[in-house]
Scaffold this active site. Sequence first.
Site, short mmCIF file in Angstrom:
data_model
loop_
_atom_site.label_atom_id
_atom_site.label_comp_id
_atom_site.label_asym_id
_atom_site.label_seq_id
_atom_site.Cartn_x
_atom_site.Cartn_y
_atom_site.Cartn_z
N THR A 459 23.86 54.12 23.77
CA THR A 459 24.33 52.81 24.21
C THR A 459 24.70 52.89 25.68
O THR A 459 24.88 53.98 26.22
CB THR A 459 25.55 52.42 23.34
OG1 THR A 459 25.14 52.43 21.99
CG2 THR A 459 26.14 51.07 23.67
N SER A 524 29.54 46.57 14.45
CA SER A 524 29.49 47.33 15.69
C SER A 524 30.91 47.68 16.14
O SER A 524 31.89 47.11 15.65
CB SER A 524 28.82 46.47 16.76
OG SER A 524 28.95 47.07 18.03
N SER A 525 30.99 48.60 17.09
CA SER A 525 32.26 48.89 17.76
C SER A 525 32.20 48.46 19.22
O SER A 525 33.15 48.69 19.97
CB SER A 525 32.54 50.39 17.74
OG SER A 525 32.61 50.83 16.43
N GLY A 551 29.69 54.78 23.17
CA GLY A 551 30.50 55.83 22.54
C GLY A 551 30.71 55.64 21.05
O GLY A 551 31.65 56.20 20.49
N GLY A 552 29.90 54.81 20.40
CA GLY A 552 30.07 54.60 18.96
C GLY A 552 31.46 54.05 18.67
O GLY A 552 32.00 53.25 19.44
N1 GLU Z 1 25.73 51.46 17.45
C1 GLU Z 1 27.06 51.52 17.95
C2 GLU Z 1 27.74 50.18 17.85
O1 GLU Z 1 27.12 49.18 17.91
C3 GLU Z 1 27.13 51.97 19.35
C4 GLU Z 1 26.63 53.36 19.49
C5 GLU Z 1 26.96 53.97 20.82
O2 GLU Z 1 27.89 53.59 21.48
O3 GLU Z 1 26.26 54.89 21.19
O4 GLU Z 1 28.92 50.14 17.71
#
Ligand code: GLU
Length: 664
Positions: A459, A524-525, A551-552
């Site tokens: 991301t 999502s985060s 950062g997930g």
């Molecule tokens: N897929 C995650 C989200 O939408 C983001 C992943 C990332 O930050 O690498 O929350």
Amino acid sequence: MLEKIYLVKHLSLKQLGLIAICGAIVSGCSSSDDFVACQQAVSTGSVVVGSGLAGDPAIPEPQSGYKLGKKPVTGLSYMAVTANPLATKAGCEVLRDGGSAIDAAVAVQMVLGLVEPQSSGLGGGAFILHYDAASKKIQSYDGRETAPAAATEDYLRYVSANDKTNPLPKLSTAFSSTRASGRSIGTPGAVRMLEMAHKDYGRRSWSELFNPAIQLASDGFQISGRMAAAIAGARADLLRDPDAVAYFLNADLTPKGLGTLIKNPDYAATLRAIANGGADAFYTGPIAQSIVDKIGVSMGGAGSPVPITPGLTTMQDLANYKAIRREPVCTTYRDTWVCGMGPPSSGGIAVAQALGILENFDLSAQKPTQIGDEGAKPSVTAVHLISEAQRLAYADRNQYVADTDFFPLPANGVSSLVDKAYLKARASLIAMNKSMGTASPGSFPSKPLGSSAQEGNGTTHITIVDRAGNVVSMTTTIESGMGSFHFTRGFLLNNQLTDFSFDPVDSTGAAIANKVGPNKRPRSSMAPTIVFSKAADGSKGDFLMATGSPGGATIIQFVTKTLIGVIDWKLDAQQATSMVNFGAANSPTTGVGGEHPYIDSSNSGLNDPLLNGLRALGHTVSFAAQSSGVSTIVKTMSPSRGSNIYVGGADPRREGIALGDSPI
Ligand code: GLU
């Protein structure tokens, strides 16, 4: 051909003929101001990004965990911050030439999809938070991927109702198997969303915004450190896709490395089609067919092919995809208003909850130490309080937040979750002398839900302010680095559906809000954020800052840290961005970013007073590196100029830069 201009300090803009730009386009531009537009400051003046000259930030460097000495960048009337110098340049030049923040975001996304393909692109999804300075309207755009209409609640965990094994290829974990199959691929949303936002707020023509990326894709660019590392790290997975092999690997199947000049004519052709035909050229016709065919691949691999479980995406799924305008989540925090992204992201609610809980403590009394070029080092008490507040926020997120078009939030929705009295009660659960370890979600009169917490890492975040004061905060993603490893027409397809819970129910049999469903968007985060000062009457006042990060699930922590850095600790945009990363999801582990030069990770971290102080309060401390990618712009009063300027900070843990019309 890359332009080669080298400006040195003693040359004034008049000598360089640039004053014409100032007079023609910059409103209120003072003729006594010497500035350079969209160039990188170096000790001798400034250098054109992409020129290859000394000081050019686009010269590929080996990937570093943390780059020392990043300085804040000043913009007099506009600024762009992204995770790649060539993308920042493309966005900044759109702003320089009178484009809007949304125009610049389109140009930036198209370049990022080329030069940082591991993190975002046409094959992914995104959220935009937009501030329109003239109307003071804040609008969020949801370009999240959707599950195909044929997806069942078992789509990610079982091959079929009759074959209850994990999707293939068979890899070490169920997550990695599903991720590399067609099942992980959601219908991409970024292109449709950008088109919608451009229709609302674009000033330049849609097609011209594709030119910088088309040119780079045709002429070629040098592979950067992070892209090279991403290719090398994903080589075994890329080998399953002949199109990915042809692009990312050499003829002998070794990964293309740092500094290699790489051209992407397929991507250039895809961009030309979208530039001329709009998003319809992506969602219908031959490009859509290539996406559907690629998701449907059932065998892959050079030499000894392996079975791959196809996804069930159809041409109808692509043609039916809709971006959505949504209400942003706006709450007060001390003397500011903080606006973020609502569901299907959990980012805005979780950040608002953490801040709302922290409002009950005096964080300004907990100023960090070592404030300077590398940001700052937070105190034990600050990390304790903030990570405890985050545990409480993540507990609610994991339990309650998902795509609200399918699963409503408890009670009265967002307003109940960010209610000040509720958050005050949650704050009272924090003890000053002991970590709570794992928090329970708040109880609301609603049916019981199962909890899920699933994450990824591919991301990037874009922050832009244009000359009119319009702001874009956009987080864009293909989920994990290199997405699903499926590659077509010059871009990677996402694995965003792995952000759903793989299981539809928890161990007690309670339904999980974030389970898979047809046409549903995975939680999502991502937390694109825009902050305003609070006006005298308590309403939203002037724009103050914008930020966000990849950062997930940890995005929520990176963004909270940066906001507190600016709002409570008065750090500048670069310092707040560079500051040691820290925080917690809902577990006993508190992370403190060990990549930062202020963290002493020698002797198993036993020499660092911050880590020891946290252990004494009962935190399980991890000092693993934290790969944030924060892009921040703060509007600041410049005492020397007597006017507001923009200060930009790009994360030293990635390769990005800020550029604007910088005084020299
Ligand atoms: N897929 C995650 C989200 O939408 C983001 C992943 C990332 O930050 O690498 O929350």
